[in-house]
Design an enzyme around this catalytic site. Structure first.
Site, short mmCIF file in Angstrom:
data_model
loop_
_atom_site.label_atom_id
_atom_site.label_comp_id
_atom_site.label_asym_id
_atom_site.label_seq_id
_atom_site.Cartn_x
_atom_site.Cartn_y
_atom_site.Cartn_z
N ASP A 1 -2.94 2.51 -6.17
CA ASP A 1 -1.87 2.62 -5.17
C ASP A 1 -1.74 1.42 -4.24
OD1 ASP A 1 -4.25 3.02 -3.86
OD2 ASP A 1 -3.57 4.74 -2.69
N GLU A 2 -2.38 0.31 -4.55
CA GLU A 2 -2.22 -0.87 -3.70
C GLU A 2 -2.46 -2.14 -4.50
OE1 GLU A 2 -5.10 -1.67 -0.58
OE2 GLU A 2 -6.49 -0.22 -1.46
N ASP B 1 0.86 -1.18 0.00
CA ASP B 1 0.00 0.00 0.00
C ASP B 1 0.90 1.23 0.00
OD1 ASP B 1 -2.10 1.71 0.17
OD2 ASP B 1 -2.80 1.07 2.14
#
Length: 365
Positions: free
Chosen positions: A111-112, A17
């Site tokens: 983003d993860e 993350d």
């Protein structure tokens, strides 16, 4: 103490993350913003916070919060316009690092992602070491930090990645899973929201151990379909594999306006632009859809949605717009409009995958 036998087999799953991704990119690109509370997206008076820096989070500013409330919580908050082209470019860099270690990468968002490194590209035995290497390479190549969780399945890895944020990691080993879950506050269980946590609290369930004392029958009766999920996860059971080819289920566009729209002509004109953007995104994703949805948020923050399923798959902006206007005309617009959204779902690529899966299942018997 409850039965502590943990069923197997286990995988080596990493959840990565990026830390306050949008805000961190903006602070990286704009040195004058470093160390200051910033919010990406929206404006000081209108809109919604897309991401908040850790400096802003200390004041209680969170993503999806209205800009007005965010400013009230943090009077010194600096609003920054988003730059999705830049975020996507960085995300591609990070994805290349993931792919160096494994082909089993399941992006959850820009983003993860989950990574299955059980059988990785370079024969590393330690998932913890792989996670450390990935985080180091991300920093070397992007100058941004990431947090990681490592455990036996996606559920556990996701929980672990939140423990030492920002710029840290946590490994929950197989023999640690059940005791960890028993001690975990119910509000920290991934997927348990505020409303569900409050309902569990009303039954005297404040942690995993207390959840574990309830039967499957009770949980299903009390929480419906989610009851089976809760029964499993508190026992460390979560069999969802890392899926590198996750299928996008919808493509859409929303716009929050600087001033409320009160005239029909302005609403119609805005819907044309939003429909066009949605159609462009469908083309970029090589997708077509059948179900078209109109979303309207009014100035009192009430929301209305209306959908229509057409006969053939489409990515045509003209056809999308035509159906959106039809849906608009079926609504009584009694309040000024704050936000408009157009979404296309029931995508062709999704239906094709379902057909392929069904075919494979038939062949296997």
């Amino acid at each position: 103490m409850a039965n502590n036998h943990l069923p197997g087999p286990h995988r080596k799953i990493i959840h990565i993350d990026m830390d306050a991704f949008f805000a961190s990119v903006e602070q990286l690109d704009n040195p004058e913003l470093r160390g200051k509370p910033i919010a990406v997206g929206g404006s000081e008076d209108r809109g919604v916070v897309a991401a908040a820096s850790y400096e802003a989070r200390k004041y209680g500013v969170r993503s999806a919060m209205s800009s007005a409330l965010a400013k009230k919580k943090c009077p010194d908050l600096i609003f920054v316009k988003h730059n999705f082209k830049r975020y996507k470019a960085v995300s591609r860099q990070v994805r290349e690092i993931f792919n160096y270690y494994t082909d089993l990468v399941e992006p959850l968002s820009i983003d993860e992602a989950f990574l299955d490194v059980t059988a990785n590209q370079h024969g590393h035995e330690s998932a913890t070491e792989i996670a450390s290497e990935i985080r180091q390479k991300i920093f070397e190549q992007t100058k941004l930090t990431a947090s990681a969780g490592i455990s036996i399945n996606k559920f556990m890895a996701k929980i672990a990645s939140d423990i030492n944020k920002p710029n840290g990691q946590m490994t929950i080993k197989p023999h640690e899973v059940l005791l960890f879950l028993e001690r975990l506050p119910i509000s920290k269980f991934y997927g348990v929201g505020k409303v569900t946590a409050e309902k569990m609290n009303s039954w005297g369930i404040y942690n995993g151990y207390q959840l574990k004392q309830h039967s499957l029958e009770f949980l299903v009766q009390t929480f419906g379909k989610s009851g089976q999920h809760f029964y499993n996860i508190v026992r460390g059971i979560h069999n969802s594999p890392v899926q590198p080819d996750r299928i996008r289920k919808s493509v859409g566009t929303e716009r929050t306006f600087a001033k409320n729209l009160v005239h029909q002509d302005d609403i119609v004109s805005s819907l044309f632009k939003i429909s066009t953007t949605t159609a462009d995104r469908l083309c970029q994703n090589n997708s077509k859809g059948k179900t078209i949805t109109l979303k309207i948020k009014y100035n009192d923050f009430s929301v209305q949605t209306r959908s229509k399923t057409i006969q053939n798959f489409t990515q045509s902006k003209e056809l999308i717009y035509e159906n959106i206007i039809e849906l608009l005309n079926q609504k009584a617009l009694n309040l000024p409009v704050r936000l408009l959204g157009v979404t296309v779902s029931n995508l062709e690529i999704e239906e094709e995958r379902n057909l392929q899966t069904n075919h494979q299942l038939k062949l296997s018997f």
